[in-house]
Design a protein around this motif. Structure first.
Motif, PDB file in Angstrom:
ATOM      1  N   VAL A 186       0.730  -1.099   0.140  1.00 10.68           N
ATOM      2  CA  VAL A 186      -0.045   0.077   0.105  1.00 10.68           C
ATOM      3  C   VAL A 186       0.824   1.229  -0.022  1.00 10.68           C
ATOM      4  CG1 VAL A 186      -1.817   1.217   1.148  1.00 10.68           C
ATOM      5  CG2 VAL A 186      -1.785  -1.274   1.226  1.00 10.68           C
ATOM      6  N   THR A 187       0.932   1.985  -1.116  1.00 14.11           N
ATOM      7  CA  THR A 187       1.697   3.227  -1.193  1.00 14.11           C
ATOM      8  C   THR A 187       0.888   4.362  -0.807  1.00 14.11           C
ATOM      9  OG1 THR A 187       0.900   3.614  -3.390  1.00 14.11           O
ATOM     10  CG2 THR A 187       2.894   2.241  -3.458  1.00 14.11           C
ATOM     11  N   GLU A 188       1.551   5.587  -0.614  1.00 13.56           N
ATOM     12  CA  GLU A 188       0.721   6.742  -0.166  1.00 13.56           C
ATOM     13  C   GLU A 188      -0.401   6.986  -1.256  1.00 13.56           C
ATOM     14  OE1 GLU A 188       1.788  11.335   0.161  1.00 13.56           O
ATOM     15  OE2 GLU A 188       3.364  10.225  -0.414  1.00 13.56           O
ATOM     16  N   TYR A 189      -0.243   6.690  -2.330  1.00 11.36           N
ATOM     17  CA  TYR A 189      -1.379   7.084  -3.161  1.00 11.36           C
ATOM     18  C   TYR A 189      -2.396   5.972  -2.971  1.00 11.36           C
ATOM     19  CZ  TYR A 189      -3.987   7.705  -7.572  1.00 11.36           C
ATOM     20  OH  TYR A 189      -4.959   7.962  -8.436  1.00 11.36           O
ATOM     21  N   GLU A 190      -2.182   4.702  -3.055  1.00 12.18           N
ATOM     22  CA  GLU A 190      -3.105   3.660  -2.575  1.00 12.18           C
ATOM     23  C   GLU A 190      -3.790   4.120  -1.314  1.00 12.18           C
ATOM     24  OE1 GLU A 190      -3.690  -1.100  -2.323  1.00 12.18           O
ATOM     25  OE2 GLU A 190      -2.039  -0.478  -3.655  1.00 12.18           O
ATOM     26  N   ARG A 191      -3.166   4.475  -0.235  1.00 15.16           N
ATOM     27  CA  ARG A 191      -3.621   4.633   0.892  1.00 15.16           C
ATOM     28  C   ARG A 191      -4.738   5.838   0.702  1.00 15.16           C
ATOM     29  NH1 ARG A 191      -4.950   2.062   4.269  1.00 15.16           N
ATOM     30  NH2 ARG A 191      -2.944   1.178   4.508  1.00 15.16           N
ATOM     31  N   LYS A 192      -4.618   6.783  -0.078  1.00 18.84           N
ATOM     32  CA  LYS A 192      -5.607   7.801  -0.208  1.00 18.84           C
ATOM     33  C   LYS A 192      -7.124   7.113  -0.379  1.00 18.84           C
ATOM     34  CE  LYS A 192      -5.204  10.189  -3.763  1.00 18.84           C
ATOM     35  NZ  LYS A 192      -4.986  11.343  -4.635  1.00 18.84           N
ATOM     36  N   TRP A 193      -6.891   6.381  -1.347  1.00 13.70           N
ATOM     37  CA  TRP A 193      -8.180   5.767  -1.892  1.00 13.70           C
ATOM     38  C   TRP A 193      -8.736   4.825  -0.822  1.00 13.70           C
ATOM     39  CZ3 TRP A 193     -10.047   8.844  -4.942  1.00 13.70           C
ATOM     40  CH2 TRP A 193      -9.261   9.604  -5.783  1.00 13.70           C
ATOM     41  N   ARG A 194      -7.886   3.909  -0.311  1.00 12.19           N
ATOM     42  CA  ARG A 194      -8.589   2.965   0.679  1.00 12.19           C
ATOM     43  C   ARG A 194      -8.948   3.629   1.849  1.00 12.19           C
ATOM     44  NH1 ARG A 194      -7.476  -2.426   0.074  1.00 12.19           N
ATOM     45  NH2 ARG A 194      -5.740  -2.915  -1.499  1.00 12.19           N
ATOM     46  N   ASP A 195      -8.385   4.831   2.242  1.00  7.56           N
ATOM     47  CA  ASP A 195      -9.192   5.399   3.299  1.00  7.56           C
ATOM     48  C   ASP A 195     -10.503   5.976   3.159  1.00  7.56           C
ATOM     49  OD1 ASP A 195      -6.931   5.109   4.876  1.00  7.56           O
ATOM     50  OD2 ASP A 195      -6.034   6.948   4.791  1.00  7.56           O
ATOM     51  N   ARG A 196     -10.899   6.036   1.836  1.00  8.00           N
ATOM     52  CA  ARG A 196     -12.100   6.731   1.409  1.00  8.00           C
ATOM     53  C   ARG A 196     -12.827   5.588   0.997  1.00  8.00           C
ATOM     54  NH1 ARG A 196     -10.042  11.660  -2.883  1.00  8.00           N
ATOM     55  NH2 ARG A 196      -8.853  12.781  -1.316  1.00  8.00           N
ATOM     56  N   GLN A 197     -12.529   4.202   1.401  1.00 10.73           N
ATOM     57  CA  GLN A 197     -13.222   3.164   1.051  1.00 10.73           C
ATOM     58  C   GLN A 197     -13.602   2.787  -0.235  1.00 10.73           C
ATOM     59  OE1 GLN A 197     -13.939   1.337   4.130  1.00 10.73           O
ATOM     60  NE2 GLN A 197     -12.861   2.971   4.984  1.00 10.73           N
ATOM     61  N   LYS A 198     -12.438   3.034  -1.156  1.00  7.19           N
ATOM     62  CA  LYS A 198     -12.811   2.983  -2.518  1.00  7.19           C
ATOM     63  C   LYS A 198     -12.040   1.563  -2.904  1.00  7.19           C
ATOM     64  CE  LYS A 198     -11.764   5.098  -7.078  1.00  7.19           C
ATOM     65  NZ  LYS A 198     -13.005   5.069  -7.462  1.00  7.19           N
ATOM     66  N   PRO A 199     -12.532   0.631  -3.564  1.00  6.29           N
ATOM     67  CA  PRO A 199     -11.702  -0.559  -3.948  1.00  6.29           C
ATOM     68  C   PRO A 199     -10.659  -0.562  -4.886  1.00  6.29           C
ATOM     69  CG  PRO A 199     -13.903  -0.389  -5.096  1.00  6.29           C
ATOM     70  CD  PRO A 199     -13.882   0.755  -4.100  1.00  6.29           C
ATOM     71  N   ILE A 200      -9.834  -1.218  -4.713  1.00  9.58           N
ATOM     72  CA  ILE A 200      -8.572  -1.371  -5.565  1.00  9.58           C
ATOM     73  C   ILE A 200      -8.901  -2.659  -6.372  1.00  9.58           C
ATOM     74  CG2 ILE A 200      -6.240  -1.435  -5.625  1.00  9.58           C
ATOM     75  CD1 ILE A 200      -7.222   1.274  -4.533  1.00  9.58           C
ATOM     76  N   TYR A 201      -8.564  -2.356  -7.959  1.00  9.02           N
ATOM     77  CA  TYR A 201      -8.909  -3.451  -8.711  1.00  9.02           C
ATOM     78  C   TYR A 201      -7.168  -3.952  -9.012  1.00  9.02           C
ATOM     79  CZ  TYR A 201     -12.994  -0.861  -8.817  1.00  9.02           C
ATOM     80  OH  TYR A 201     -14.225  -0.124  -8.443  1.00  9.02           O
ATOM     81  N   TYR A 202      -7.440  -5.032  -9.206  1.00 12.38           N
ATOM     82  CA  TYR A 202      -6.111  -6.000  -9.634  1.00 12.38           C
ATOM     83  C   TYR A 202      -6.078  -7.020 -10.564  1.00 12.38           C
ATOM     84  CZ  TYR A 202      -2.111  -9.131  -8.850  1.00 12.38           C
ATOM     85  OH  TYR A 202      -1.153 -10.150  -8.819  1.00 12.38           O
ATOM     86  N   ALA A 203      -5.186  -7.315 -11.601  1.00 11.34           N
ATOM     87  CA  ALA A 203      -5.057  -7.998 -12.631  1.00 11.34           C
ATOM     88  C   ALA A 203      -3.522  -8.744 -12.437  1.00 11.34           C
ATOM     89  CB  ALA A 203      -5.533  -7.716 -13.820  1.00 11.34           C
ATOM     90  N   LYS A 204      -3.656 -10.012 -12.720  1.00 10.49           N
ATOM     91  CA  LYS A 204      -2.455 -10.747 -12.795  1.00 10.49           C
ATOM     92  C   LYS A 204      -2.402 -11.620 -14.218  1.00 10.49           C
ATOM     93  CE  LYS A 204       0.917 -13.915 -10.717  1.00 10.49           C
ATOM     94  NZ  LYS A 204       1.002 -14.773  -9.332  1.00 10.49           N
ATOM     95  N   THR A 205      -1.514 -11.105 -15.255  1.00 11.65           N
ATOM     96  CA  THR A 205      -1.862 -11.739 -16.459  1.00 11.65           C
ATOM     97  C   THR A 205      -0.483 -12.153 -16.989  1.00 11.65           C
ATOM     98  OG1 THR A 205      -1.552  -9.716 -17.511  1.00 11.65           O
ATOM     99  CG2 THR A 205      -3.583  -9.952 -17.022  1.00 11.65           C
ATOM    100  N   LYS A 206      -0.490 -13.001 -18.239  1.00 13.89           N
ATOM    101  CA  LYS A 206       0.730 -13.436 -19.045  1.00 13.89           C
ATOM    102  C   LYS A 206       0.305 -13.604 -20.512  1.00 13.89           C
ATOM    103  CE  LYS A 206       0.803 -18.459 -18.240  1.00 13.89           C
ATOM    104  NZ  LYS A 206       1.637 -19.433 -17.929  1.00 13.89           N
ATOM    105  N   PHE A 207       1.580 -13.590 -21.364  1.00 15.54           N
ATOM    106  CA  PHE A 207       1.281 -13.870 -22.755  1.00 15.54           C
ATOM    107  C   PHE A 207       1.152 -15.398 -22.776  1.00 15.54           C
ATOM    108  CE2 PHE A 207       3.083  -9.704 -22.605  1.00 15.54           C
ATOM    109  CZ  PHE A 207       2.395  -8.976 -23.517  1.00 15.54           C
ATOM    110  N   LYS A 208       0.190 -15.890 -23.853  1.00 13.32           N
ATOM    111  CA  LYS A 208       0.160 -17.274 -24.106  1.00 13.32           C
ATOM    112  C   LYS A 208       1.531 -17.558 -24.994  1.00 13.32           C
ATOM    113  CE  LYS A 208      -4.628 -17.630 -23.308  1.00 13.32           C
ATOM    114  NZ  LYS A 208      -6.076 -17.994 -24.034  1.00 13.32           N
TER     115      LYS A 208
END
Length: 208
Positions: A186-208
Motif C-alpha cells: 500500500v503506497t501513499e497514493y493507494e492509501r488515499k483511496w483505501r481510506d475513502r473506502q474505494k476498492p482497488i482493482y487488480y489483475a495478473k496476466t501473462k502472454f500465452k
C-alpha cells in the motif's frame, strides 16, 4: 495533487549512479549493470518509488528497474534508493513508448503497472499502459512465462484493461475487483483511496 516543480531534480538524479537517463546503449546489458543473473522486474510509472522500494527490500535476489518520466516525483524515489542502500534497484528516466529501444527480447521477467493514468476519453485510450499498443512492446521484452500485474482505482479503466488482455490473447491468471489490503503493497497514493473506502482493482496476466 500536482507536485511542485523541482528545478534541481534532474541535476540531482544525474549525480546518482543508480539512475539512468534514456540509456539506449544498455539494451541487452542490464544483467551486466546489476552484476548478476537474477530476474529483472520492471515497474512502469514508479512515481515516488514506494512500491518498488518495498518490493526490493523484501526480494533481495530480484533486480528491480523503476521507470518514470515525472522527474519531480522520481527524484524522491532516487533518494530512497540511496538512503536505503538498495543495490538491487535502478531508476530509469525514460518513455514507456521506447521500451524496445531500452530492453532486449526476453530481458524482463515481470512487469508492474500501478495506478497509471486511466485516460478516460476515447481518443486518448491508446495512451493507456494496458492498451494493445503497449502490450505489443511488453511482449517483445518479457520472457515467455513473464507476468504482468496491474493495479488501479478506476473501474472503467480496469474493465477495459481486462478486455485488452483478452483481445490480445493473453491469459488472465487473476482478477480482483476489491484487492484486500493484506495482499497489496500500500503506497501513499493507494492509501488515499483505501481510506475513502474505494476498492482497488487488480489483475495478473501473462502472454500465452
Amino acid at each position: 495533487m500536482r507536485l511542485r516543480f523541482k528545478p534541481n531534480a534532474i541535476p540531482e538524479m544525474k549525480e546518482n549512479d543508480r539512475v539512468f537517463f534514456y540509456p539506449r546503449d544498455m539494451k541487452g546489458k542490464w544483467h551486466e549493470i546489476f552484476a548478476n543473473d537474477n530476474p529483472i522486474h520492471l515497474e512502469i510509472g514508479a512515481g515516488k518509488g514506494d512500491f518498488i522500494i518495498e518490493k526490493a527490500k523484501a526480494n533481495p535476489n530480484i533486480n528491480f528497474i523503476a521507470l518514470e518520466m515525472n522527474t519531480n516525483a522520481f527524484v524522491i524515489a532516487s533518494r530512497k534508493i540511496i538512503e536505503q542502500e538498495l543495490t538491487n534497484v535502478i531508476g530509469l528516466v525514460d518513455y514507456a513508448e521506447e521500451l524496445t529501444d531500452t530492453f532486449d527480447e526476453n530481458e524482463i521477467d515481470h512487469i508492474y503497472i500501478n495506478f497509471s493514468t486511466p485516460w478516460p476519453k476515447t481518443k486518448h485510450h491508446k495512451r493507456r499502459l494496458s492498451h494493445p499498443r503497449f502490450l505489443e512492446r511488453y511482449e517483445k521484452i518479457i520472457k515467455s512465462n513473464g507476468i504482468i500485474e496491474q493495479k488501479t482505482d478506476d473501474l472503467s479503466f480496469f474493465e477495459n484493461s481486462l478486455k485488452y488482455y483478452e483481445d490480445f490473447g493473453m491469459e488472465v491468471l487473476e482478477s480482483n475487483f476489491d484487492l484486500p489490503e493484506e495482499k497489496s503493497i500500500v503506497t501513499e497514493y493507494e492509501r488515499k483511496w483505501r481510506d475513502r473506502q474505494k476498492p482497488i482493482y487488480y489483475a495478473k496476466t501473462k502472454f500465452k
